[in-house]
Design a protein around this motif. Sequence first.
Motif, PDB file in Angstrom:
ATOM      1  N   SER A  75       0.830  -1.209   0.000  1.00 22.41           N
ATOM      2  CA  SER A  75       0.000   0.000   0.000  1.00 22.41           C
ATOM      3  C   SER A  75       0.862   1.256   0.000  1.00 22.41           C
ATOM      4  O   SER A  75       0.546   2.221  -0.676  1.00 22.41           O
ATOM      5  CB  SER A  75      -0.973  -0.003   1.174  1.00 22.41           C
ATOM      6  OG  SER A  75      -0.235  -0.018   2.364  1.00 22.41           O
ATOM      7  N   THR A  76       1.987   1.219   0.742  1.00 23.57           N
ATOM      8  CA  THR A  76       2.838   2.415   0.751  1.00 23.57           C
ATOM      9  C   THR A  76       3.495   2.621  -0.602  1.00 23.57           C
ATOM     10  O   THR A  76       3.611   3.745  -1.070  1.00 23.57           O
ATOM     11  CB  THR A  76       3.925   2.348   1.854  1.00 23.57           C
ATOM     12  OG1 THR A  76       4.524   1.059   1.801  1.00 23.57           O
ATOM     13  CG2 THR A  76       3.367   2.601   3.221  1.00 23.57           C
ATOM     14  N   VAL A 119       1.289  16.011   0.341  1.00 26.88           N
ATOM     15  CA  VAL A 119       1.203  16.032   1.801  1.00 26.88           C
ATOM     16  C   VAL A 119       0.390  14.829   2.287  1.00 26.88           C
ATOM     17  O   VAL A 119       0.813  14.078   3.166  1.00 26.88           O
ATOM     18  CB  VAL A 119       0.571  17.362   2.297  1.00 26.88           C
ATOM     19  CG1 VAL A 119       0.263  17.281   3.789  1.00 26.88           C
ATOM     20  CG2 VAL A 119       1.529  18.519   2.023  1.00 26.88           C
ATOM     21  N   VAL A 120      -0.777  14.626   1.645  1.00 26.00           N
ATOM     22  CA  VAL A 120      -1.632  13.483   2.003  1.00 26.00           C
ATOM     23  C   VAL A 120      -0.864  12.177   1.798  1.00 26.00           C
ATOM     24  O   VAL A 120      -0.873  11.285   2.654  1.00 26.00           O
ATOM     25  CB  VAL A 120      -2.941  13.495   1.159  1.00 26.00           C
ATOM     26  CG1 VAL A 120      -3.706  12.185   1.339  1.00 26.00           C
ATOM     27  CG2 VAL A 120      -3.817  14.677   1.561  1.00 26.00           C
ATOM     28  N   GLY A 121      -0.155  12.092   0.666  1.00 27.35           N
ATOM     29  CA  GLY A 121       0.629  10.897   0.341  1.00 27.35           C
ATOM     30  C   GLY A 121       1.692  10.620   1.380  1.00 27.35           C
ATOM     31  O   GLY A 121       1.871   9.479   1.830  1.00 27.35           O
ATOM     32  N   CYS A 122       2.394  11.684   1.803  1.00 30.28           N
ATOM     33  CA  CYS A 122       3.476  11.520   2.781  1.00 30.28           C
ATOM     34  C   CYS A 122       2.925  11.056   4.126  1.00 30.28           C
ATOM     35  O   CYS A 122       3.501  10.170   4.762  1.00 30.28           O
ATOM     36  CB  CYS A 122       4.230  12.838   2.968  1.00 30.28           C
ATOM     37  SG  CYS A 122       5.210  13.233   1.511  1.00 30.28           S
ATOM     38  N   TYR A 161       3.814   7.582   5.879  1.00 28.64           N
ATOM     39  CA  TYR A 161       4.382   7.557   7.220  1.00 28.64           C
ATOM     40  C   TYR A 161       3.566   6.636   8.132  1.00 28.64           C
ATOM     41  O   TYR A 161       4.119   5.788   8.831  1.00 28.64           O
ATOM     42  CB  TYR A 161       4.436   8.968   7.805  1.00 28.64           C
ATOM     43  CG  TYR A 161       4.970   8.994   9.217  1.00 28.64           C
ATOM     44  CD1 TYR A 161       6.339   8.810   9.449  1.00 28.64           C
ATOM     45  CD2 TYR A 161       4.124   9.192  10.304  1.00 28.64           C
ATOM     46  CE1 TYR A 161       6.838   8.817  10.737  1.00 28.64           C
ATOM     47  CE2 TYR A 161       4.620   9.193  11.599  1.00 28.64           C
ATOM     48  CZ  TYR A 161       5.978   9.012  11.809  1.00 28.64           C
ATOM     49  OH  TYR A 161       6.462   9.012  13.088  1.00 28.64           O
ATOM     50  N   VAL A 162       2.226   6.807   8.060  1.00 29.72           N
ATOM     51  CA  VAL A 162       1.327   5.988   8.875  1.00 29.72           C
ATOM     52  C   VAL A 162       1.519   4.509   8.527  1.00 29.72           C
ATOM     53  O   VAL A 162       1.666   3.651   9.405  1.00 29.72           O
ATOM     54  CB  VAL A 162      -0.149   6.429   8.673  1.00 29.72           C
ATOM     55  CG1 VAL A 162      -1.112   5.414   9.299  1.00 29.72           C
ATOM     56  CG2 VAL A 162      -0.371   7.809   9.271  1.00 29.72           C
ATOM     57  N   THR A 180       4.930   3.269   9.826  1.00 25.02           N
ATOM     58  CA  THR A 180       4.929   3.111  11.281  1.00 25.02           C
ATOM     59  C   THR A 180       4.201   1.833  11.674  1.00 25.02           C
ATOM     60  O   THR A 180       4.691   1.044  12.484  1.00 25.02           O
ATOM     61  CB  THR A 180       4.233   4.322  11.954  1.00 25.02           C
ATOM     62  OG1 THR A 180       4.727   5.483  11.328  1.00 25.02           O
ATOM     63  CG2 THR A 180       4.515   4.382  13.427  1.00 25.02           C
ATOM     64  N   ALA A 181       3.028   1.650  11.055  1.00 25.67           N
ATOM     65  CA  ALA A 181       2.235   0.457  11.355  1.00 25.67           C
ATOM     66  C   ALA A 181       2.998  -0.801  10.959  1.00 25.67           C
ATOM     67  O   ALA A 181       3.010  -1.793  11.699  1.00 25.67           O
ATOM     68  CB  ALA A 181       0.913   0.531  10.599  1.00 25.67           C
ATOM     69  N   TRP A 182       3.689  -0.749   9.831  1.00 29.98           N
ATOM     70  CA  TRP A 182       4.452  -1.899   9.357  1.00 29.98           C
ATOM     71  C   TRP A 182       5.587  -2.223  10.315  1.00 29.98           C
ATOM     72  O   TRP A 182       5.832  -3.374  10.668  1.00 29.98           O
ATOM     73  CB  TRP A 182       4.998  -1.588   7.953  1.00 29.98           C
ATOM     74  CG  TRP A 182       5.920  -2.657   7.440  1.00 29.98           C
ATOM     75  CD1 TRP A 182       5.577  -3.916   7.051  1.00 29.98           C
ATOM     76  CD2 TRP A 182       7.331  -2.552   7.269  1.00 29.98           C
ATOM     77  NE1 TRP A 182       6.677  -4.599   6.642  1.00 29.98           N
ATOM     78  CE2 TRP A 182       7.779  -3.793   6.767  1.00 29.98           C
ATOM     79  CE3 TRP A 182       8.271  -1.528   7.495  1.00 29.98           C
ATOM     80  CZ2 TRP A 182       9.121  -4.036   6.472  1.00 29.98           C
ATOM     81  CZ3 TRP A 182       9.607  -1.760   7.197  1.00 29.98           C
ATOM     82  CH2 TRP A 182      10.023  -3.017   6.698  1.00 29.98           C
ATOM     83  N   ARG A 183       6.266  -1.161  10.818  1.00 24.13           N
ATOM     84  CA  ARG A 183       7.374  -1.382  11.753  1.00 24.13           C
ATOM     85  C   ARG A 183       6.891  -1.990  13.061  1.00 24.13           C
ATOM     86  O   ARG A 183       7.536  -2.858  13.638  1.00 24.13           O
ATOM     87  CB  ARG A 183       8.107  -0.067  12.022  1.00 24.13           C
ATOM     88  CG  ARG A 183       9.109   0.166  10.942  1.00 24.13           C
ATOM     89  CD  ARG A 183      10.244   1.076  11.310  1.00 24.13           C
ATOM     90  NE  ARG A 183      10.682   1.060  12.687  1.00 24.13           N
ATOM     91  CZ  ARG A 183      11.543   1.945  13.152  1.00 24.13           C
ATOM     92  NH1 ARG A 183      12.005   2.898  12.363  1.00 24.13           N
ATOM     93  NH2 ARG A 183      11.941   1.889  14.395  1.00 24.13           N
TER      94      ARG A 183
END
Length: 324
Positions: free
Chosen positions: A11-12, A302-305, A309-310, A313-316
């Motif tokens: 998804s990212t 901005v929305v993409g970034c 990021y979200v 973070t969730a993946w990590r």
Amino acid sequence: MLMVSKAYQLSTSILGVFVCEVLLTSWKYIQLRTHTLTTPYLTGDLQSRWFDFGGDTIIRADKYVRLTSDRPSQQGWLFSRVPLTATNWEIEVEFKIDGNGNLHGDGMALWVTKQRATQGPVFGSTDQFEGLGIFFDTYKNNRPGVTFPYVMAMLGDGKTKYDHGNDGKANELAGCSARIRKADVPTKARLTYFQDSYLKLDLQYRREDEWTECFTASDVRLPSVAYLGFSAETGELSDEHDIISVSTKSLYEHNTASGSGGRPGHASDSTSWGGKKGKGYDPNRGKSRGWGWVFIKLVLVVVGCIGAYVGYTAWRTQQRRSRF
Ligand SMILES: [Ca+2]
């Protein structure tokens, strides 16, 4: 757990690709000389190369194409000789409606229709047309509660008649009141069409370079072969209806990554009508149009970034959990 992290990764990266795509796509245009008209309007043999005119239309080479003079019972028209085949386009017309009477009428029309060059009762052109009519109606026949002049769009199916008695009320797609007659500044209309998507009309009549949106209509489908025209009419009451200039552009997506037009088909379509490729291209105008898109792109980035990021973070978090 592995499945979930893969999904996040995917998804990212999709988001990243989307952001890049948006960044690299911009709108360009080609001036369509076939649908552009400026002084002196006529060539040496008193013909216009790309437009026909008729009825009571008179042309003064240094000033205007006058569709009607300030005299009763006049009808005049001006139509392109070749159809407007561009997929997406923008037409900008400078016009002037003026006269001496306290009462005046009836108004003028801009056409993008299958029919062409046919005199008739709808602002000087034919009724039961197929395609688009934009009416600049300066005389109120019967529309209570509506301020005139009134500008409105009608989509004709080739059968429906213009609702003359009620100033087109039954046919209205969209419209607005605007003081387009005897304005202090040059009056202009800018019509933008994105195929099967939307139709937008902006007007300049308050101040120079100040555009007022008249309407935006969605899901508009125009005939694929349609001519650009203008017409005007006077009855018992009269006015001068002048076309000062017409400028038409074919709009197309430009993808800088591939180095070619997003949809090369319609770019070459329009140049085949428009003559030499890129002849009328004005880089300054191109830049000034870009700001809206730059803004949209910025928002998307901005929305993409944030999304990326979200996702990351969730993946990590998932990675850490799967380790323990
Ligand atoms: Ca009217």
